[in-house]
Design a protein around this motif. Structure first.
Motif, PDB file in Angstrom:
ATOM      1  N   ARG A 110       0.829  -1.208   0.000  1.00  0.00           N
ATOM      2  CA  ARG A 110       0.000   0.000   0.000  1.00  0.00           C
ATOM      3  C   ARG A 110       0.867   1.262   0.000  1.00  0.00           C
ATOM      4  NH1 ARG A 110      -1.664  -1.710   5.623  1.00  0.00           N
ATOM      5  NH2 ARG A 110      -0.285  -0.495   6.973  1.00  0.00           N
ATOM      6  N   ASP A 113       1.654   1.849  -3.554  1.00  0.00           N
ATOM      7  CA  ASP A 113       0.469   2.414  -4.209  1.00  0.00           C
ATOM      8  C   ASP A 113       0.296   3.885  -3.841  1.00  0.00           C
ATOM      9  OD1 ASP A 113      -0.024  -0.028  -5.357  1.00  0.00           O
ATOM     10  OD2 ASP A 113      -1.442  -0.666  -3.805  1.00  0.00           O
ATOM     11  N   SER A 114       0.543   4.222  -2.571  1.00  0.00           N
ATOM     12  CA  SER A 114       0.388   5.624  -2.152  1.00  0.00           C
ATOM     13  C   SER A 114       1.470   6.512  -2.756  1.00  0.00           C
ATOM     14  CB  SER A 114       0.410   5.726  -0.631  1.00  0.00           C
ATOM     15  OG  SER A 114       1.687   5.394  -0.128  1.00  0.00           O
ATOM     16  N   PHE A 116       2.353   6.523  -5.799  1.00  0.00           N
ATOM     17  CA  PHE A 116       1.836   7.002  -7.075  1.00  0.00           C
ATOM     18  C   PHE A 116       0.608   7.883  -6.918  1.00  0.00           C
ATOM     19  CE2 PHE A 116       4.242   3.225  -8.313  1.00  0.00           C
ATOM     20  CZ  PHE A 116       5.076   3.806  -9.244  1.00  0.00           C
ATOM     21  N   GLU A 117      -0.107   7.732  -5.830  1.00  0.00           N
ATOM     22  CA  GLU A 117      -1.289   8.565  -5.620  1.00  0.00           C
ATOM     23  C   GLU A 117      -0.917   9.990  -5.239  1.00  0.00           C
ATOM     24  OE1 GLU A 117      -3.515   6.493  -2.672  1.00  0.00           O
ATOM     25  OE2 GLU A 117      -4.028   4.851  -4.012  1.00  0.00           O
ATOM     26  N   THR A 118       0.142  10.155  -4.460  1.00  0.00           N
ATOM     27  CA  THR A 118       0.509  11.484  -3.965  1.00  0.00           C
ATOM     28  C   THR A 118       1.467  12.220  -4.877  1.00  0.00           C
ATOM     29  OG1 THR A 118       2.334  10.555  -2.664  1.00  0.00           O
ATOM     30  CG2 THR A 118       0.190  10.797  -1.577  1.00  0.00           C
ATOM     31  N   CYS A 120       2.996  13.628  -8.471  1.00  0.00           N
ATOM     32  CA  CYS A 120       2.642  13.955  -9.843  1.00  0.00           C
ATOM     33  C   CYS A 120       3.932  14.367 -10.557  1.00  0.00           C
ATOM     34  CB  CYS A 120       1.592  15.062  -9.910  1.00  0.00           C
ATOM     35  SG  CYS A 120       2.144  16.614  -9.202  1.00  0.00           S
TER      36      CYS A 120
END
Length: 188
Positions: A110, A113-114, A116-118, A120
């Motif tokens: 996770r 995964d986080s 790539f979420e946070t 840019c």
């Protein structure tokens, strides 16, 4: 019964023309025949290894995707990057990791995964200070060493530590007078 005819053929290995004494002859010599056989065996072996590596990588990716806890090797495999990049992300604080022992680092899936979420894509503007000034406004390395009485290694270390731009023209390396003098004046 012997045959008295010859057939013009092209060797399948070396592509040379030769006179074949039978209708089924494919090669101009025994050497070409052996070389073709070796090439065929080599290609079959390479194909089998590629197929096996594809199967193994698919199994590894499947096991990586099913695990919630990953070591650095599996995390690198999952992301398709090197282990050094994973360690770099950990050391810069961009990726959370947990040391279970000296040789065991665990990363939660996770956390990847986080990552790539946070994050840019950040485009850095080109620095205008990196443009080369006129050569009259620069010192070359030998001139700097004589003027400031500093060794070559110390000079390069100072330039690197202060992130001063170097410019190579021909066999000489130049540094801006303004930027290097500012450093030497601040040290005194």
């Amino acid at each position: 019964m012997s045959s008295n005819f010859t057939v013009q053929r092209r060797c399948e290995h070396c592509n040379k023309r030769f006179n074949a004494k039978t209708t089924v002859t494919r090669f101009c010599s025994k050497l070409c025949n052996k070389r073709q056989l070796k090439a065929k065996e080599r290609n079959e072996k390479i194909g089998a290894e590629k197929q096996q590596s594809i199967i193994l990588s698919a199994q590894v990716v499947e096991s990586v995707q099913s695990n919630e806890f990953l070591d650095t090797r599996k995390a690198a495999l999952l992301l398709g990057v090197s282990r050094n990049l994973i360690y770099h992300l950990i050391n810069t604080g961009k990726l959370n990791a947990y040391n279970l022992s000296i040789r065991r680092t665990i990363i939660l899936k996770r956390d990847i995964d986080s990552l790539f979420e946070t994050r840019c894509l950040q485009v850095r503007p080109k620095e205008e200070s990196r443009k080369m000034p006129k050569i009259e406004d620069c010192y070359y390395m030998g001139e700097l060493q004589e003027k400031f009485k500093i060794s070559e290694g110390a000079l390069y270390h100072l330039i690197k530590r202060n992130n001063i731009a170097k410019f190579k023209v021909g066999k000489f390396t130049y540094v801006s007078k303004k930027s290097i003098e500012a450093i030497f004046l601040n040290q005194n």
